[in-house]
Design a protein around this motif. Structure first.
Motif, short mmCIF file in Angstrom:
data_model
loop_
_atom_site.label_atom_id
_atom_site.label_comp_id
_atom_site.label_asym_id
_atom_site.label_seq_id
_atom_site.Cartn_x
_atom_site.Cartn_y
_atom_site.Cartn_z
N MET A 9 32.21 25.77 24.92
CA MET A 9 32.17 25.10 23.62
C MET A 9 30.84 24.36 23.44
O MET A 9 30.31 24.30 22.34
CB MET A 9 33.36 24.15 23.48
CG MET A 9 34.69 24.88 23.35
SD MET A 9 34.72 26.14 22.07
CE MET A 9 35.11 25.17 20.66
N GLY A 10 30.30 23.81 24.53
CA GLY A 10 28.97 23.20 24.46
C GLY A 10 27.90 24.24 24.13
O GLY A 10 27.00 23.98 23.32
N PHE A 11 27.99 25.43 24.77
CA PHE A 11 27.08 26.52 24.42
C PHE A 11 27.21 26.88 22.95
O PHE A 11 26.22 27.14 22.27
CB PHE A 11 27.37 27.76 25.26
CG PHE A 11 26.88 27.69 26.68
CD1 PHE A 11 25.82 26.89 27.04
CD2 PHE A 11 27.49 28.46 27.65
CE1 PHE A 11 25.37 26.83 28.35
CE2 PHE A 11 27.06 28.41 28.96
CZ PHE A 11 26.00 27.60 29.31
N ALA A 12 28.45 26.93 22.46
CA ALA A 12 28.68 27.31 21.07
C ALA A 12 28.03 26.32 20.11
O ALA A 12 27.39 26.72 19.13
CB ALA A 12 30.19 27.42 20.79
N VAL A 13 28.16 25.03 20.39
CA VAL A 13 27.54 24.01 19.53
C VAL A 13 26.03 24.14 19.56
O VAL A 13 25.36 24.09 18.51
CB VAL A 13 28.00 22.60 19.96
CG1 VAL A 13 27.19 21.51 19.27
CG2 VAL A 13 29.48 22.42 19.69
N PHE A 14 25.46 24.34 20.75
CA PHE A 14 24.02 24.49 20.87
C PHE A 14 23.54 25.74 20.11
O PHE A 14 22.54 25.68 19.37
CB PHE A 14 23.62 24.59 22.34
CG PHE A 14 22.18 24.92 22.55
CD1 PHE A 14 21.20 23.97 22.34
CD2 PHE A 14 21.79 26.19 22.95
CE1 PHE A 14 19.86 24.27 22.52
CE2 PHE A 14 20.47 26.51 23.15
CZ PHE A 14 19.49 25.54 22.93
N ILE A 15 24.22 26.86 20.28
CA ILE A 15 23.80 28.10 19.62
C ILE A 15 23.95 27.98 18.11
O ILE A 15 23.13 28.49 17.35
CB ILE A 15 24.58 29.30 20.18
CG1 ILE A 15 24.15 29.54 21.62
CG2 ILE A 15 24.35 30.55 19.35
CD1 ILE A 15 24.97 30.60 22.33
N LEU A 16 24.99 27.27 17.64
CA LEU A 16 25.14 27.05 16.20
C LEU A 16 23.97 26.25 15.66
O LEU A 16 23.41 26.59 14.60
CB LEU A 16 26.46 26.35 15.91
CG LEU A 16 26.72 26.03 14.44
CD1 LEU A 16 26.82 27.31 13.63
CD2 LEU A 16 27.97 25.19 14.30
N ALA A 17 23.57 25.20 16.36
CA ALA A 17 22.42 24.41 15.91
C ALA A 17 21.15 25.25 15.89
O ALA A 17 20.35 25.19 14.94
CB ALA A 17 22.24 23.20 16.82
N MET A 18 20.96 26.08 16.92
CA MET A 18 19.78 26.95 16.96
C MET A 18 19.84 28.02 15.87
O MET A 18 18.81 28.37 15.29
CB MET A 18 19.65 27.61 18.33
CG MET A 18 19.31 26.66 19.45
SD MET A 18 17.73 25.83 19.18
CE MET A 18 18.26 24.19 18.75
N ALA A 19 21.02 28.53 15.57
CA ALA A 19 21.14 29.55 14.52
C ALA A 19 20.79 28.97 13.16
O ALA A 19 20.09 29.61 12.37
CB ALA A 19 22.57 30.12 14.51
N ILE A 20 21.26 27.77 12.89
CA ILE A 20 20.94 27.13 11.61
C ILE A 20 19.44 26.85 11.52
O ILE A 20 18.79 27.15 10.51
CB ILE A 20 21.78 25.85 11.43
CG1 ILE A 20 23.26 26.22 11.26
CG2 ILE A 20 21.28 25.04 10.24
CD1 ILE A 20 24.19 25.04 11.31
#
Length: 132
Positions: A9-20
Motif C-alpha cells: 500500500m505504501g508502494f501504491a501511494v508512492f506510485i500514485l503520486a509519481m503518476a500524477i
C-alpha cells in the motif's frame, strides 16, 4: 502478511503520486497510463494481503521477536519435473513472434498455450481427482 500489505500500500501511494506528477509534467499518455496501472496493481496486492492477514494466523513475518527458524516448515507441493512449462514457453514465444511477423502465427501458438496450460493445471489429477 500484514506487513507485506502495508509495504504494497505504501508502494501504491508512492506510485500514485509519481503518476500524477508525471502526467501533469510530461503530458505523455502511455507512461502515465502505465504508472496508473502499476498503482492499481500495487493497491490490489496490498488490499489482498491485508484482507487475507485478518483471516490467517499471524506469521513469523509479522512478529518482530521471530527467529528465522520460526518460518521453517513445509511450504507446499512442487512438481519434481514437468514438461508443461516448456510447452507454455514455446507457445508464448510463438505468440509474441506473431505480433512481429504476422497474426497468422497465433493460429499455431494459441493451441500450444492451451494444451500446456491444461496439462499443467491437471498434471497430477489421476482417476477420481487423486493427487499423486
Amino acid at each position: 502478511m500484514k506487513e507485506q500489505g502495508k509495504i504494497f500500500m505504501g508502494f501504491a501511494v508512492f506510485i500514485l503520486a509519481m503518476a500524477i506528477t508525471y502526467g501533469i509534467w510530461s503530458k505523455e499518455p502511455a507512461g502515465t497510463t502505465a504508472l496508473f496501472l502499476a498503482f492499481g496493481l500495487c493497491a490490489f496486492i496490498g488490499y489482498y494481503l491485508g484482507f487475507t492477514a485478518k483471516r490467517v494466523d499471524t506469521g513469523a513475518g509479522d512478529n518482530p521477536e521471530a527467529e528465522v527458524a520460526d518460518d521453517a516448515g513445509e511450504v507446499g507441493f512442487f512438481a519434481p519435473h514437468s514438461w508443461q512449462p516448456l510447452s507454455l514457453a514455446i507457445g508464448g514465444a510463438m505468440a509474441f513472434m506473431g505480433v512481429i511477423f504476422g497474426w497468422w502465427l497465433l493460429y499455431w501458438s494459441i493451441p500450444i498455450i492451451l494444451i500446456g496450460l491444461y496439462g499443467w493445471v491437471f498434471e497430477f489429477y489421476r482417476g477420481e481427482n487423486q493427487n499423486q
